[in-house]
Design a protein around this motif. Structure first.
Motif, PDB file in Angstrom:
ATOM      1  N   GLN A   1       1.346  -2.746  13.159  1.00 48.31           N
ATOM      2  CA  GLN A   1       1.339  -2.278  11.570  1.00 48.31           C
ATOM      3  C   GLN A   1       0.133  -2.743  11.274  1.00 48.31           C
ATOM      4  N   THR A   2      -0.782  -2.895  10.467  1.00 41.71           N
ATOM      5  CA  THR A   2      -1.785  -2.616   9.541  1.00 41.71           C
ATOM      6  C   THR A   2      -1.218  -3.558   8.378  1.00 41.71           C
ATOM      7  N   ARG A   3      -0.183  -2.577   7.836  1.00 41.06           N
ATOM      8  CA  ARG A   3       0.484  -3.721   6.536  1.00 41.06           C
ATOM      9  C   ARG A   3       1.270  -5.419   7.384  1.00 41.06           C
TER      10      ARG A   3
ATOM     11  N   THR B   1       7.611  -4.292   7.582  1.00 41.78           N
ATOM     12  CA  THR B   1       6.572  -4.506   8.609  1.00 41.78           C
ATOM     13  C   THR B   1       7.420  -6.216   9.031  1.00 41.78           C
TER      14      THR B   1
ATOM     15  N   THR C   1       7.418  -1.844  20.027  1.00 44.65           N
ATOM     16  CA  THR C   1       7.055  -0.577  18.891  1.00 44.65           C
ATOM     17  C   THR C   1       8.488   0.621  18.403  1.00 44.65           C
TER      18      THR C   1
ATOM     19  N   ASP D   1      10.027  -0.860  15.481  1.00 42.07           N
ATOM     20  CA  ASP D   1       9.242  -0.469  14.757  1.00 42.07           C
ATOM     21  C   ASP D   1       8.766   0.292  14.079  1.00 42.07           C
TER      22      ASP D   1
ATOM     23  N   SER E   1       9.446   1.435   9.567  1.00 45.73           N
ATOM     24  CA  SER E   1       8.484   2.144   9.404  1.00 45.73           C
ATOM     25  C   SER E   1       8.538   3.764   9.165  1.00 45.73           C
TER      26      SER E   1
ATOM     27  N   ARG F   1       2.766   6.555  20.174  1.00 48.29           N
ATOM     28  CA  ARG F   1       2.019   5.147  19.304  1.00 48.29           C
ATOM     29  C   ARG F   1       1.955   3.093  20.428  1.00 48.29           C
TER      30      ARG F   1
END
Length: 257
Positions: free
Chosen positions: A32-34, A123, A201, A204, A208, A235
């Protein structure tokens, strides 16, 4: 309780240290970018201490029941293959337990009072592994004594080594699933030998989103029940490509088009 705290602290601390030492590799595999905040880390660690307490209580209860003969496990000599087979059997049973209790905790009745706290970690970090409410902590901790009680009533006696292997595999997989960085190598989801083992992933995407990927060790139950995220493999491939390829795409976006 010291043992339960130690294995959580060792596993989560080791994963956190690994990601810190190899941060360049980790940054290139971040899902994640977060990013988690200091408040997230504090909440996770504090609630994990509560979870450790309940795991400690069930450990003591298991030992007490074994002393009076209700629960049976062997600590005498036994062949290694037997311990490995038994550990595998426990993992299969725990995977089913986790999937169905996890889906139940996502019901309208149970999600807010039982499971919402864990999903505050949108996250995930390695310390998310035990970040539960007290009710969820009891549900998670209850598996081992219940499993041993049922198998003892059926006449099976598990070895101490099998139990120890399961305990360490469980916490190791737990922190891997919450690492926030894809730990598994590229191509994992494209091989028939490995695509049935869940990845970072995989879990994760559950944090998310929340409506898919309820499994723990394996992808079987999600596939059988139609709850696997439709973009899971896509992903995974996006974050698990070899580092050199990811660098090339970042440095020369035109060549990747």
């Amino acid at each position: 309780m010291y043992f339960d705290f130690s294995r959580y602290a060792i596993a989560a601390g080791a994963m956190f240290g690994f990601l810190l030492i190899f941060r360049l590799w980790a940054e290139n595999r971040r899902i994640q970018t977060r990013r988690a905040t200091r408040h997230d880390y504090a909440r996770e660690i504090l609630s994990s201490l509560r979870t450790v307490f309940f795991f400690g209580v069930t450990t003591l209860a298991t030992l007490a029941l074994s002393r009076v003969g209700v629960i049976k496990f062997e600590i005498s000599e036994f062949p290694l293959w037997l311990a490995l087979v038994q550990a595998a059997a426990i993992i299969l049973a725990h995977d089913a337990w986790f999937y169905w209790t996890h889906r139940a905790m996502h019901s309208k009745l149970l999600f807010r009072p039982v499971h919402l706290h864990h999903h505050k970690s949108r996250t995930p970090t390695p310390f998310t592994a035990y970040s539960f409410t007290w009710i969820e902590a009891i549900i998670e901790a209850a598996f081992m004594p219940l499993f041993l009680l049922v198998t003892s009533l059926m006449g099976f006696a598990f070895t101490g080594l099998a139990l120890l292997l399961f305990i360490w595999i469980q916490i190791s997989r737990n922190v891997m699933q919450h690492a926030g960085v894809e730990i598994h190598p590229a191509g994992w989801v494209d091989s028939k030998w490995t695509d049935w083992i869940s990845t970072t992933t995989h879990h994760d995407l559950h944090h998310s989103g929340g409506n898919h990927n309820f499994g723990f060790y394996f992808t079987w139950w999600d596939r059988w029940m139609g709850t696997e995220h439709p973009q899971y493999k896509e992903r995974f491939r996006a974050v698990a490509k070899p580092l050199i390829q990811r660098r090339t795409k970042r440095e020369n976006p035109a060549s990747a088009a």
